[in-house]
Enzyme design. Sequence first.
Site, PDB file in Angstrom:
ATOM      1  CB  ILE A   1      -1.249   0.921   1.060  1.00  0.00           C
ATOM      2  CG1 ILE A   1      -0.362  -0.093   2.665  1.00  0.00           C
ATOM      3  CG2 ILE A   1      -1.917  -1.187   1.230  1.00  0.00           C
ATOM      4  CD1 ILE A   1      -1.214   0.038   3.803  1.00  0.00           C
TER       5      ILE A   1
ATOM      6  CB  ALA B   1      12.994   6.766   1.321  1.00  0.00           C
ATOM      7  CD  GLU B   2      15.187   4.471   6.179  1.00  0.00           C
ATOM      8  OE1 GLU B   2      15.821   4.114   7.056  1.00  0.00           O
ATOM      9  OE2 GLU B   2      16.430   5.640   5.656  1.00  0.00           O
ATOM     10  CB  ALA B   3       9.658   1.196   5.679  1.00  0.00           C
TER      11      ALA B   3
ATOM     12  CD  GLN C   1       9.380   0.926  -2.273  1.00  0.00           C
ATOM     13  OE1 GLN C   1       8.914   0.096  -3.281  1.00  0.00           O
ATOM     14  NE2 GLN C   1       9.873   0.978  -1.811  1.00  0.00           N
TER      15      GLN C   1
ATOM     16  CG  ASP D   1       8.322  11.629  10.027  1.00  0.00           C
ATOM     17  OD1 ASP D   1       8.475  12.782   9.239  1.00  0.00           O
ATOM     18  OD2 ASP D   1       7.947  10.936   9.178  1.00  0.00           O
TER      19      ASP D   1
ATOM     20  CB  VAL E   1       3.666   0.419   4.549  1.00  0.00           C
ATOM     21  CG1 VAL E   1       2.134  -0.343   5.384  1.00  0.00           C
ATOM     22  CG2 VAL E   1       4.315   1.308   5.024  1.00  0.00           C
TER      23      VAL E   1
HETATM   24  N1  LIG Z   1      -2.094   1.440  11.224  1.00  0.00           N
HETATM   25  C1  LIG Z   1      -2.717   1.500  10.029  1.00  0.00           C
HETATM   26  N2  LIG Z   1      -3.319   1.123   9.494  1.00  0.00           N
HETATM   27  C2  LIG Z   1      -4.399   1.864   8.217  1.00  0.00           C
HETATM   28  N3  LIG Z   1      -3.222   2.571   7.636  1.00  0.00           N
HETATM   29  C3  LIG Z   1      -2.052   2.358   8.051  1.00  0.00           C
HETATM   30  C4  LIG Z   1      -1.540   2.378   8.815  1.00  0.00           C
HETATM   31  N4  LIG Z   1       0.511   2.209   9.276  1.00  0.00           N
HETATM   32  C5  LIG Z   1       0.445   2.887   7.853  1.00  0.00           C
HETATM   33  N5  LIG Z   1      -0.084   3.270   7.754  1.00  0.00           N
HETATM   34  C6  LIG Z   1      -0.667   3.429   6.459  1.00  0.00           C
HETATM   35  O1  LIG Z   1       0.365   3.477   5.358  1.00  0.00           O
HETATM   36  C7  LIG Z   1       0.703   4.784   5.293  1.00  0.00           C
HETATM   37  C8  LIG Z   1       2.995   4.474   4.763  1.00  0.00           C
HETATM   38  O2  LIG Z   1       2.943   3.690   6.705  1.00  0.00           O
HETATM   39  P1  LIG Z   1       3.977   4.948   7.341  1.00  0.00           P
HETATM   40  O3  LIG Z   1       4.003   6.017   7.628  1.00  0.00           O
HETATM   41  O4  LIG Z   1       3.554   3.766   8.845  1.00  0.00           O
HETATM   42  O5  LIG Z   1       5.371   3.750   6.579  1.00  0.00           O
HETATM   43  P2  LIG Z   1       6.515   4.767   6.134  1.00  0.00           P
HETATM   44  O6  LIG Z   1       7.379   4.005   5.327  1.00  0.00           O
HETATM   45  O7  LIG Z   1       7.352   5.439   7.661  1.00  0.00           O
HETATM   46  O8  LIG Z   1       5.433   6.220   5.558  1.00  0.00           O
HETATM   47  P3  LIG Z   1       6.874   7.631   4.883  1.00  0.00           P
HETATM   48  O9  LIG Z   1       7.839   7.110   4.169  1.00  0.00           O
HETATM   49  O10 LIG Z   1       6.012   8.204   3.534  1.00  0.00           O
HETATM   50  O11 LIG Z   1       6.288   8.223   6.284  1.00  0.00           O
HETATM   51  C9  LIG Z   1       0.412   5.288   6.360  1.00  0.00           C
HETATM   52  O12 LIG Z   1       0.764   6.653   5.837  1.00  0.00           O
HETATM   53  C10 LIG Z   1      -0.458   5.581   6.036  1.00  0.00           C
HETATM   54  O13 LIG Z   1      -1.783   5.527   4.607  1.00  0.00           O
HETATM   55 MG   LIG Z   2       5.081   8.040   7.155  1.00  0.00          MG
END
Ligand SMILES: Nc1ncnc2c1ncn2[C@@H]1O[C@H](COP(=O)(O)OP(=O)(O)OP(=O)(O)O)[C@@H](O)[C@H]1O
Ligand SMILES: [Mg+2]
Lengths: 202, 248
Positions: free
Chosen positions: B17, B21-23, B19, B158, B25
Amino acid sequence: MESLSFPQFEARNSQVSVALFRNVANSGALKLRIISASTTEGDLGEAEREAVKFAFVDARLITSKLHLETAIYQAILADSQGALRTRTVHSEILYLLNPTHNITEAIRRYGVSETSTDVIVVRVDSPDVTPDEVQKKMETVVEATISPFGELENVTDWASIKRYYKLNGEVVIKEAAKNPPKEHAIIDEIVTSSVAMKSVMG
Amino acid sequence: MSSSTASARLLASSSLISQGAEAKVYKGTLTPGGVPIVLKYRFKKTYRHDSLDATLTKARVAGEARALLRCLRSGVNVPGIRMVDASEGILGIEWIEGNSVKHLLPSGAAEDVDGDEEVPTGLHAYTLEDYGLSADTLMGLIGVEIAKMHLADIIHGDLTTSNMMVRKASSQLVLIDFGLSYHSTLVEDKAVDLYVLERAFASTHPDSEPMFASVLSAYGKQVGKEWPALRRRLDEVRLRGRKRSMVG
Ligand SMILES: Nc1ncnc2c1ncn2[C@@H]1O[C@H](COP(=O)(O)OP(=O)(O)OP(=O)(O)O)[C@@H](O)[C@H]1O
Ligand SMILES: [Mg+2]
């Protein structure tokens, strides 16, 4: 009895059966049988170990099905990585349910004891063993009948769980004290999350 | 990750859902037909040394999980933890059915081209009214939740409107993405956390000043006696920020 499948794990660990037994009559004897099975030698020892190849969990310390399933998942995951901290996937479930790293304490608290009247029995196995067979094996060792898992809500001992998880000092728990359903939901989330992250607890 | 591990198969059965830079999801389930969860996978960095990479990844996953648990114990609304496979870089958390605050607030026209838009939840048409919230009430919820987090000495690291969600079932505000969080009692760290959010508001939502003022007002009430010192420090941080941007 309820069955869960985890196709991501190798076959021998991909089928899980869970049942709640209430009014258990032989918990003291069951505990002794588990202990002696681990030291009995020869064919008899083999047969005894097979007969008690379950996690017998004192249901008083389980807050929800999700709480238990989280421990089961992390136990199978640890086994799949050769990272068990106890001898079997079944004892690992008890270890994960306890907030400390002390295995003896985990088994004493979360395992079956003379005082257990409600016991959750868990079997991690291969899908080759049918649910009927698993249920028969459970009913052979536990002297009680299976109850719907939903009856857990009449069994959970919230005071002991709060003590083990040192939750009595937390403001959020104190604030919810007058609203038991809310308090229980908060505790359930904390203990479930604690079980899930035990491998990185530090 | 080797494709033969249980967690690799778990990811393969889930849908991507987001993508970063680090992870990566994903949304998936631990068992077929089970409740949905979020799987946050910190993938291997090819340019990093293998064993260093593994150690860093483990530490990140552990750090995020510990911050979430600390929040839960302090009554801060965050997703619950559902599974952890630190050696594979995976953190499994509760799926929050709802929308991000970013989605619910009016956005600037140039936004939404950064690929950071809403996850496909079927709730993309939801608006604040569907949650029974006014923008001002939502700002209050944000201020209170951040204050609770700071009172527990957790710095988010963040704070943005995409790292906050509103639950569909309860209209509760939930903070997410603790990948950069850390523990600190310092007024400075809390003030910088707030400043980061202020900048995020300004760059994401038009006319954000009164909105952020409502966030701060609720935050101040919730933190209580620490607030005057924090407000003063936030002013200093703003001044430093402005000077830095003048220098270039
Ligand atoms: N617990 C959750 N329930 C539903 N959606 C979620 C949840 N956690 C994350 N998401 C969705 O997935 C996206 C990415 O998650 P998250 O911010 O934790 O990852 P990230 O890789 O650190 O993202 P970014 O670098 O874009 O900030 C969130 O913006 C949200 O839309
Ligand atoms: Mg995020």
